[in-house]
Write a protein that holds these residues in place. Structure first.
Motif, PDB file in Angstrom:
ATOM      1  N   ILE A 236      -8.804  31.209  81.475  1.00 42.10           N
ATOM      2  CA  ILE A 236      -9.968  30.652  82.162  1.00 42.10           C
ATOM      3  C   ILE A 236      -9.821  29.136  82.284  1.00 42.10           C
ATOM      4  O   ILE A 236      -9.526  28.444  81.312  1.00 42.10           O
ATOM      5  N   GLN A 237     -10.025  28.627  83.490  1.00 37.74           N
ATOM      6  CA  GLN A 237     -10.011  27.173  83.720  1.00 37.74           C
ATOM      7  C   GLN A 237     -11.404  26.622  83.429  1.00 37.74           C
ATOM      8  O   GLN A 237     -12.379  27.036  84.054  1.00 37.74           O
ATOM      9  N   VAL A 238     -11.479  25.686  82.483  1.00 35.28           N
ATOM     10  CA  VAL A 238     -12.778  25.154  82.058  1.00 35.28           C
ATOM     11  C   VAL A 238     -12.846  23.658  82.335  1.00 35.28           C
ATOM     12  O   VAL A 238     -11.897  22.917  82.084  1.00 35.28           O
ATOM     13  N   SER A 239     -13.990  23.238  82.856  1.00 35.61           N
ATOM     14  CA  SER A 239     -14.229  21.818  83.103  1.00 35.61           C
ATOM     15  C   SER A 239     -15.618  21.458  82.598  1.00 35.61           C
ATOM     16  O   SER A 239     -16.577  22.207  82.816  1.00 35.61           O
ATOM     17  N   ILE A 240     -15.735  20.320  81.904  1.00 38.10           N
ATOM     18  CA  ILE A 240     -17.030  19.828  81.452  1.00 38.10           C
ATOM     19  C   ILE A 240     -17.388  18.602  82.270  1.00 38.10           C
ATOM     20  O   ILE A 240     -16.657  17.615  82.297  1.00 38.10           O
TER      21      ILE A 240
END
Length: 314
Positions: free
Chosen positions: A120-124
């Protein structure tokens, strides 16, 4: 043109026999004949030549078969991609969090989430304007503070209270503020303080409390860096007022905390998302993990919120 009719056509193309194709499809031969005729009428040309008891594919039928191959391949690919999303083997997640402690709190979960769902590609997205990001569909959901005067319902937003926590005064072990067990808010303001800038939500709680008590907040130093605040406190440059969560993440042996009274400073952390937005599988998995870690840290959401969250995660 229906998928079911195309399935019938594909089977008949392979069998070139109405009775055999109908048996394979578990339908009657007249039903198959009728559906193929409906399909031919819609297209406007014959798909099969009827040669007595035998049939042969027409040029139009060959074109339709080739296109059907692409259609059913795309459908199968779509099912596989959705299946991957459900099993969290693919996908993208964008989380909004207020700068400072909430960004830190959310970031603390990244390693656990990555270890569990490495694909999963996660960005905050750390921003003071999470409401605009939500409205513009730039983030999947937000972790933020409750703004009591804001009309979330009117903005078509759903808010779920996660937990309520105290703000604490934190200082070097030798600091005079730590001598009493009970520290009053007005006494804290008499000492040099290292605080977040005025736009920070934690700072806003402090400023609001001071305003209600006819007091003023004049920090010695202001910084948006959590690490800098704790380093300065460790050097006994000044004390700080900070959330219980942030203190638990950065406490060391040379600093300590005290509860604040008169007034008691608290804030409520909420999960925020759009009413009309589907909560995807990646989001649900992160929220689940986030709640588990909050629970492990002793930060329990209200019972009503837990019921809402359980319904959301189904």
């Amino acid at each position: 043109m229906e998928i079911r009719q195309l399935e019938y056509f594909m089977t008949l193309y392979k069998e070139l026999h109405f009775t055999k194709a109908a048996d394979k499809l578990n339908i009657s031969q007249p039903t198959l004949s009728h559906q193929i005729k409906v399909l031919e009428n819609e297209i406007g040309v014959p798909l099969f030549d009827r040669l007595g008891k035998k049939i042969a594919i027409t040029d139009a039928g060959e074109i339709l078969y080739e296109q059907c191959t692409h259609i059913f391949h795309a459908l199968e690919n779509t099912k596989n991609q959705i299946s991957d999303l459900k099993s969290l083997k693919a996908g993208k997640l964008v989380i909004g969090a207020l700068p400072g402690e909430l960004t830190n709190l959310v970031s603390e979960q990244l390693l656990s989430y990555h270890n569990k769902y490495p694909d999963i590609q996660v960005s905050i997205s750390s921003s003071d304007d999470l409401l605009t990001l939500l409205k513009n569909n730039k983030i999947d959901f937000a972790i933020t503070y409750l703004q009591k005067q804001f009309n979330y319902e009117g903005e078509q937003l759903i808010k779920i209270p996660l937990y309520e926590e105290d703000l604490l005064v934190v200082a070097h072990n030798d600091h005079p503020l730590l001598t009493p067990e009970v520290v009053h808010f007005k006494d804290i303001l008499q000492y040099p303080l290292i605080l977040f800038p005025t736009m920070n939500q934690c700072r806003k709680v402090i400023e609001h409390a001071a305003l209600n008590e006819n007091l003023s907040v004049t920090p010695k130093l202001e910084t948006a860096s959590v690490d800098a605040i704790f380093k300065l406190v460790e050097q006994n440059v000044g004390a700080t007022i900070i959330s219980k969560t942030l203190y638990s993440l950065h406490k060391t042996e040379i600093i300590s905390e005290r509860s604040i009274y008169n007034p008691h400073l608290t804030r409520e952390i909420i999960l925020l998302y759009r009413k009309d937005k589907f909560i995807n599988f990646c989001s649900k998995a992160f929220i689940q993990l986030f709640l588990e870690n909050l629970s492990s840290a002793g930060l329990i959401a209200p019972e009503k919120s837990l019921h809402t969250i359980k319904a959301l995660l189904k």
